[in-house]
Design a protein around this motif. Structure first.
Motif, PDB file in Angstrom:
ATOM      1  N   THR A  27      32.868  44.220  45.032  1.00 59.47           N
ATOM      2  CA  THR A  27      33.668  43.739  44.132  1.00 59.47           C
ATOM      3  C   THR A  27      33.765  42.848  42.695  1.00 59.47           C
ATOM      4  O   THR A  27      34.082  42.662  41.863  1.00 59.47           O
ATOM      5  CB  THR A  27      34.355  42.798  45.337  1.00 59.47           C
TER       6      THR A  27
ATOM      7  N   GLU B 251      33.140  44.722  39.940  1.00 64.13           N
ATOM      8  CA  GLU B 251      34.946  45.569  40.082  1.00 64.13           C
ATOM      9  C   GLU B 251      35.197  44.348  38.636  1.00 64.13           C
ATOM     10  O   GLU B 251      36.258  43.844  37.648  1.00 64.13           O
ATOM     11  CB  GLU B 251      35.339  45.755  40.201  1.00 64.13           C
ATOM     12  N   LYS B 252      34.841  42.568  38.816  1.00 65.35           N
ATOM     13  CA  LYS B 252      35.681  41.555  38.505  1.00 65.35           C
ATOM     14  C   LYS B 252      35.369  41.865  37.181  1.00 65.35           C
ATOM     15  O   LYS B 252      35.137  41.026  35.867  1.00 65.35           O
ATOM     16  CB  LYS B 252      35.653  40.440  39.410  1.00 65.35           C
TER      17      LYS B 252
ATOM     18  N   GLY C 277      36.537  43.931  34.849  1.00 68.38           N
ATOM     19  CA  GLY C 277      37.229  43.734  34.115  1.00 68.38           C
ATOM     20  C   GLY C 277      37.319  42.437  33.092  1.00 68.38           C
ATOM     21  O   GLY C 277      38.310  42.878  31.515  1.00 68.38           O
ATOM     22  N   SER C 278      36.553  42.136  33.599  1.00 67.32           N
ATOM     23  CA  SER C 278      36.632  40.494  32.725  1.00 67.32           C
ATOM     24  C   SER C 278      35.954  41.086  31.173  1.00 67.32           C
ATOM     25  O   SER C 278      35.930  40.665  30.120  1.00 67.32           O
ATOM     26  CB  SER C 278      35.957  39.565  32.581  1.00 67.32           C
TER      27      SER C 278
END
Length: 154
Positions: free
Chosen positions: A33, A36-37, A40-41
């Motif tokens: 997780t 993934e963050k 995305g950033s």
């Protein structure tokens, strides 16, 4: 009748083993997780930077036209890089910096006329050139990129 002193020990060992596997699984999910963050950033940062670069090129193309003219900025507050680039969310005139922000499809740009010079870099010697500062902002999600260029027009 013989008693087995290890009765139930297999259950205890298997429960401890199952607990360890569960903790490893939870840790792996949290790590996935987090990655993934972060991905995305990074994607948002790249999109905002590309938006700012696109707006910068649009601003430079505007300055490049022969018919383009803009009054020379006056005063330190009007000739400094626009401070509102860190907070701008819409196009329009800003009286504090004296610039007009133009919205493009991917961001905003503003142009300032810094005046004439004869010593600009990459301009032939003793050739008068007008210097323009083009500031561009790209916004994607919660990421903001600000880029700037000095354009010499002669």
């Amino acid at each position: 009748m013989t008693r087995n002193p290890q009765r139930g020990m297999a259950l205890l060992v298997s429960l401890v083993f199952l607990l360890m596997l569960t903790l490893i699984g939870i840790s792996s999910m949290q790590n996935a997780t987090l990655q993934e963050k972060m991905a995305g950033s990074v994607a948002l940062r790249n999109h905002s930077f590309q938006g700012a670069e696109t707006a910068l090129r649009v601003g430079e193309s505007t300055v490049q036209r022969d018919s383009y003219s803009l009054p020379v900025c006056s005063g330190a507050s009007h000739c400094a890089p626009p401070a509102e680039s860190a907070t701008i969310t819409a196009g329009g005139h800003n009286p504090g910096s004296g610039v007009t922000w133009v919205a493009t499809g991917t961001g905003f740009y503003a142009v300032q006329n810094l005046g004439a010079t004869r010593t600009a870099v990459n301009v032939p010697i003793n050739t008068p050139a007008t210097l323009y500062r083009v500031t561009a902002v790209g916004i994607a999600g919660n990421s903001r990129s600000v880029v700037e260029s000095i354009y010499a027009k002669y």
